[in-house]
Design a protein around this motif. Structure first.
Motif, PDB file in Angstrom:
ATOM      1  N   MET A 167       0.825  -1.205   0.000  1.00  0.00           N
ATOM      2  CA  MET A 167       0.000   0.000   0.000  1.00  0.00           C
ATOM      3  C   MET A 167       0.861   1.258   0.000  1.00  0.00           C
ATOM      4  SD  MET A 167      -3.024  -1.061   2.679  1.00  0.00           S
ATOM      5  CE  MET A 167      -3.961   0.462   2.424  1.00  0.00           C
ATOM      6  N   VAL A 168       1.904   1.243   0.829  1.00  0.00           N
ATOM      7  CA  VAL A 168       2.795   2.398   0.881  1.00  0.00           C
ATOM      8  C   VAL A 168       3.460   2.619  -0.471  1.00  0.00           C
ATOM      9  CG1 VAL A 168       4.901   3.321   1.929  1.00  0.00           C
ATOM     10  CG2 VAL A 168       3.188   2.213   3.363  1.00  0.00           C
ATOM     11  N   LEU A 169       3.944   1.542  -1.086  1.00  0.00           N
ATOM     12  CA  LEU A 169       4.600   1.658  -2.389  1.00  0.00           C
ATOM     13  C   LEU A 169       3.630   2.134  -3.467  1.00  0.00           C
ATOM     14  CD1 LEU A 169       6.800  -1.568  -2.460  1.00  0.00           C
ATOM     15  CD2 LEU A 169       7.490   0.769  -1.935  1.00  0.00           C
ATOM     16  N   SER A 170       2.365   1.731  -3.363  1.00  0.00           N
ATOM     17  CA  SER A 170       1.363   2.127  -4.360  1.00  0.00           C
ATOM     18  C   SER A 170       1.120   3.631  -4.345  1.00  0.00           C
ATOM     19  CB  SER A 170       0.047   1.386  -4.105  1.00  0.00           C
ATOM     20  OG  SER A 170       0.210   0.000  -4.285  1.00  0.00           O
ATOM     21  N   GLY A 171       1.422   4.284  -3.233  1.00  0.00           N
ATOM     22  CA  GLY A 171       1.280   5.732  -3.155  1.00  0.00           C
ATOM     23  C   GLY A 171       2.474   6.489  -3.695  1.00  0.00           C
ATOM     24  N   ALA A 172       3.483   5.786  -4.237  1.00  0.00           N
ATOM     25  CA  ALA A 172       4.690   6.394  -4.811  1.00  0.00           C
ATOM     26  C   ALA A 172       5.347   7.366  -3.832  1.00  0.00           C
ATOM     27  CB  ALA A 172       4.362   7.099  -6.131  1.00  0.00           C
ATOM     28  N   PRO A 173       5.729   6.884  -2.636  1.00  0.00           N
ATOM     29  CA  PRO A 173       6.303   7.799  -1.640  1.00  0.00           C
ATOM     30  C   PRO A 173       7.737   8.186  -1.973  1.00  0.00           C
ATOM     31  CG  PRO A 173       6.439   5.555  -0.837  1.00  0.00           C
ATOM     32  CD  PRO A 173       5.688   5.502  -2.152  1.00  0.00           C
ATOM     33  N   ARG A 174       8.148   9.354  -1.494  1.00  0.00           N
ATOM     34  CA  ARG A 174       9.536   9.791  -1.614  1.00  0.00           C
ATOM     35  C   ARG A 174      10.274   9.691  -0.283  1.00  0.00           C
ATOM     36  NH1 ARG A 174       9.427  15.509  -4.414  1.00  0.00           N
ATOM     37  NH2 ARG A 174       7.607  15.873  -3.067  1.00  0.00           N
ATOM     38  N   LEU A 175       9.511   9.528   0.795  1.00  0.00           N
ATOM     39  CA  LEU A 175      10.080   9.297   2.124  1.00  0.00           C
ATOM     40  C   LEU A 175       9.158   8.343   2.857  1.00  0.00           C
ATOM     41  CD1 LEU A 175      11.943   9.887   4.580  1.00  0.00           C
ATOM     42  CD2 LEU A 175      10.467  11.858   5.078  1.00  0.00           C
ATOM     43  N   VAL A 176       9.728   7.246   3.376  1.00  0.00           N
ATOM     44  CA  VAL A 176       8.934   6.243   4.086  1.00  0.00           C
ATOM     45  C   VAL A 176       9.383   6.191   5.535  1.00  0.00           C
ATOM     46  CG1 VAL A 176       8.251   3.822   4.202  1.00  0.00           C
ATOM     47  CG2 VAL A 176       8.661   4.892   1.974  1.00  0.00           C
ATOM     48  N   LEU A 177       8.422   6.250   6.444  1.00  0.00           N
ATOM     49  CA  LEU A 177       8.682   6.125   7.876  1.00  0.00           C
ATOM     50  C   LEU A 177       8.275   4.730   8.323  1.00  0.00           C
ATOM     51  CD1 LEU A 177       7.109   9.510   9.087  1.00  0.00           C
ATOM     52  CD2 LEU A 177       9.423   9.107   8.219  1.00  0.00           C
ATOM     53  N   LEU A 178       9.141   4.071   9.091  1.00  0.00           N
ATOM     54  CA  LEU A 178       8.847   2.720   9.565  1.00  0.00           C
ATOM     55  C   LEU A 178       9.157   2.634  11.053  1.00  0.00           C
ATOM     56  CD1 LEU A 178      10.668   2.420   6.632  1.00  0.00           C
ATOM     57  CD2 LEU A 178       9.545   0.202   6.773  1.00  0.00           C
ATOM     58  N   ASP A 179       8.213   2.122  11.824  1.00  0.00           N
ATOM     59  CA  ASP A 179       8.380   1.962  13.271  1.00  0.00           C
ATOM     60  C   ASP A 179       8.494   0.473  13.587  1.00  0.00           C
ATOM     61  OD1 ASP A 179       8.484   2.235  15.985  1.00  0.00           O
ATOM     62  OD2 ASP A 179       6.588   3.319  16.187  1.00  0.00           O
ATOM     63  N   GLU A 180       9.713   0.014  13.825  1.00  0.00           N
ATOM     64  CA  GLU A 180       9.998  -1.389  14.113  1.00  0.00           C
ATOM     65  C   GLU A 180       9.310  -2.314  13.106  1.00  0.00           C
ATOM     66  OE1 GLU A 180      10.107  -2.696  18.207  1.00  0.00           O
ATOM     67  OE2 GLU A 180       9.856  -0.628  18.887  1.00  0.00           O
ATOM     68  N   PRO A 181       9.697  -2.226  11.840  1.00  0.00           N
ATOM     69  CA  PRO A 181       8.996  -2.975  10.790  1.00  0.00           C
ATOM     70  C   PRO A 181       9.045  -4.486  10.958  1.00  0.00           C
ATOM     71  CG  PRO A 181      11.065  -2.078   9.967  1.00  0.00           C
ATOM     72  CD  PRO A 181      10.832  -1.451  11.312  1.00  0.00           C
ATOM     73  N   ALA A 182      10.064  -5.002  11.667  1.00  0.00           N
ATOM     74  CA  ALA A 182      10.181  -6.456  11.808  1.00  0.00           C
ATOM     75  C   ALA A 182       9.567  -6.975  13.103  1.00  0.00           C
ATOM     76  CB  ALA A 182      11.655  -6.869  11.744  1.00  0.00           C
ATOM     77  N   ALA A 183       8.873  -6.107  13.838  1.00  0.00           N
ATOM     78  CA  ALA A 183       8.288  -6.528  15.116  1.00  0.00           C
ATOM     79  C   ALA A 183       7.305  -7.675  14.908  1.00  0.00           C
ATOM     80  CB  ALA A 183       7.583  -5.351  15.784  1.00  0.00           C
ATOM     81  N   GLY A 184       7.488  -8.758  15.670  1.00  0.00           N
ATOM     82  CA  GLY A 184       6.587  -9.896  15.598  1.00  0.00           C
ATOM     83  C   GLY A 184       6.901 -10.889  14.508  1.00  0.00           C
ATOM     84  N   LEU A 185       7.874 -10.576  13.641  1.00  0.00           N
ATOM     85  CA  LEU A 185       8.221 -11.484  12.552  1.00  0.00           C
ATOM     86  C   LEU A 185       9.306 -12.460  12.987  1.00  0.00           C
ATOM     87  CD1 LEU A 185       8.381  -9.050   9.476  1.00  0.00           C
ATOM     88  CD2 LEU A 185       6.445 -10.438  10.253  1.00  0.00           C
TER      89      LEU A 185
END
Length: 551
Positions: free
Chosen positions: A462-480
């Motif tokens: 979903m984030v990529l579909s919005g064509a972002p130029r800056l992406v913020l991620l808060d502990e993206p691997a949490a729970g994985l």
């Protein structure tokens, strides 16, 4: 084709009703249709926008009294009706703005709508020379058949316009805003604006229903504003089913007919039975009759579908400026200073990881950048533009995207519809990498039922579909698990390589930081105490003292 037949059969039966029904039965049907339109109006607020209104009869009563007052005082009917519609819309606008400004919008909405209804009821009772006081005002009936067809035509037109609205781009935005406002804002939707419009339209439809009610009832009195009618319409909508066209009308017609046929001697038993039906529906069929039928027809697939609307790209100005520049950012919660003059720059094509002990201010800093929290002091620039005062959705439209610690998707939609939603306002039609094509094509799964790793993939898609130029991620691997975490790191590195976007990541796992970061910034007590490569930051004495606990 099936949908057209589904609506064509009731339409033909309703058009032929005067030829097969008695005058009394036709009058009851007409009353049921006015109540059905009232319930349909409430559905636009409660069912579609998720805004519960306990005093919606306030708008219904405005319409009814407009007709009665015009006839009583020989006012131009068009002027009276227009005045009622404008008054209802303005009242709804104020209520929605106040309610949605609250952290818990239901409470002020309930109190405000209820308060307005009681105030109007008091006014109708007190201003006897104008309103007729407690006795109300009589309204002439042009004839049972004429009144029926007028009610039917107006209801059909209003429902047609309402159906067009909910199947438009606005309807798609409303689905997201009602179900997950946080994710909706991250797709560039102004959730307050969208839900406010829905509430105003709901009030307008309810006012129109009130204008149809007056000649059918023949008498308009203060209880038309009251809690009893507001409660009844909630029951009709709950039983018939929210987010439906036929459900509210069917429930209103059937329950109104039951009330009229039982008569006054059995009213207490009728009310008791109605309360029992309401409780039963809430417990057993929370989606009402229409929701149960819809769920049965879709058999496990997402019961809510996004309207198919064309992509409308937004214009984003190209710039050579850094993606993010923070200077002197400070934030306090009461006496606690969480951020204390943070300076940080993130450039396109690079990933900056924020590390630091718990309480260092990492997530708070991310929230300030995203627009969920306002900084107390400092400068925040996104792509060369001062963004400190911009709301979340406006920052997203500049090119900001965000992933949360707990994956945030529209759980009731399919994965494909989640991605379509994210593409609605994107600056370009983005072709997702092969790794996400299975999600983009999946219309048969409910997103909320996906495994954690797949929900994380969907959120990234979903984030990529919005064509972002800056992406913020808060502990993206949490729970994985370790394997899923490694795949996620690889996917994020591919995103940076293929799109040239910047990333700002909060992460505790040093292995993930080492695999992901181009630069590392260490926070302690709300300040950046070190900034550089992973090896440089880890070797820094201040970091070892504050973060690693070494001297």
């Amino acid at each position: 084709m099936r949908g057209a037949v589904f609506f064509a059969v009731p339409a033909v039966l309703l058009a032929a009703a005067p030829f097969g029904l008695s005058a009394f039965t036709l009058a009851v049907l007409t009353l049921g249709l006015t109540y059905g339109l009232f319930a349909y109006g409430l559905d636009l607020a409660w069912g579609r926008a998720g805004m519960l209104s306990i005093g919606h009869a306030a708008f219904f009563g405005l319409g009814a009294y407009a007709v009665a007052l015009a006839e009583k005082h020989q006012w131009p009917l068009a002027v009276a009706l227009l005045s009622a519609l404008v008054a209802g819309a303005m009242i709804a606008l104020v209520i929605a703005r106040i309610g949605l400004a609250s952290a818990v919008p239901d409470a002020p909405l309930i109190l405000l709508t209820l308060g307005v209804g009681l105030l109007l009821q008091k006014a109708a009772t007190s201003f006897t020379p104008v309103t007729g006081g407690p006795n109300g005002l009589t309204v002439s009936d042009p004839g049972v058949v004429t009144t029926y067809y007028r009610t039917l035509v107006v209801a059909a037109v209003v429902v047609g316009l309402g159906s067009w609205l909910v199947r438009s781009r606005f309807g798609a935005q409303l689905i997201a805003a009602a179900r997950n406002p946080e994710r909706a804002e991250q797709t560039g939707i102004d959730t307050v604006r969208v839900r406010t419009i829905a509430f105003v339209v709901s009030a307008t439809v309810s006012t129109i229903a009130g204008t149809l009610y007056a000649p059918v009832a023949g008498l308009v009195s203060p209880p038309v504003f009251g809690l009893a009618l507001s409660t009844s319409v909630l029951v009709w909508l709950a039983v018939g089913g929210r987010e439906s066209v036929l459900g509210p009308f069917l429930a209103a017609v059937v329950l109104t007919a039951g009330q009229q046929l039982i008569g006054s001697s059995w009213q207490s038993w009728y009310l008791l039975g109605l309360a029992a039906v309401f409780i039963l529906v809430v417990q057993v069929l929370p989606g009402g009759v229409a929701g149960a039928v819809r769920g049965w027809l879709r058999r496990g697939r997402a019961a809510v579908t996004l309207p198919r609307v064309r992509h409308r790209p937004r214009v984003v100005s190209a710039t050579d400026e850094p993606a993010l520049v923070l200077q002197g950012i400070s934030k306090s919660f009461g006496p606690v200073r969480v951020l204390d003059g943070v300076d940080l720059t993130v450039t396109p094509g690079r990933c900056v990881c924020l590390i630091g002990p718990n309480g260092a201010g990492k997530s708070t800093l991310l929230a300030v950048v995203a627009g969920q929290l306002a900084a107390d002091a400092g400068t925040l620039r996104l792509f060369g533009r001062d963004a400190a005062a911009l709301p979340v959705h406006a920052r997203v439209r500049l090119g900001l995207g965000r992933m949360f610690q707990i994956p945030s998707v529209i759980a009731e939609l399919s994965p494909a519809d989640n991605i379509r939603l994210a593409r609605l306002g994107a600056p370009a039609e983005i072709e997702l990498p092969e790794a996400y094509q299975d999600l983009a094509a999946d219309d048969n799964t409910v997103a909320g039922s996906l495994a954690l790793a797949d929900r994380r993939r969907l959120e990234l898609a979903m984030v990529l579909s919005g064509a972002p130029r800056l992406v913020l991620l808060d502990e993206p691997a949490a729970g994985l698990g370790p394997d899923d975490a490694r795949r996620l790191v690889s996917a994020l590195r591919d995103v940076i390589a293929n799109t040239g976007c910047a990333m700002l990541v909060v992460e505790h796992d040093m292995d993930i930081v080492r695999g992901l970061a181009d630069d590392v910034a260490a926070l302690h007590h709300g300040r950046v105490i070190a900034h550089g490569s992973m090896d440089e930051v880890v070797a820094d004495a201040a970091v070892r003292q504050a973060y690693l606990g070494a001297s």
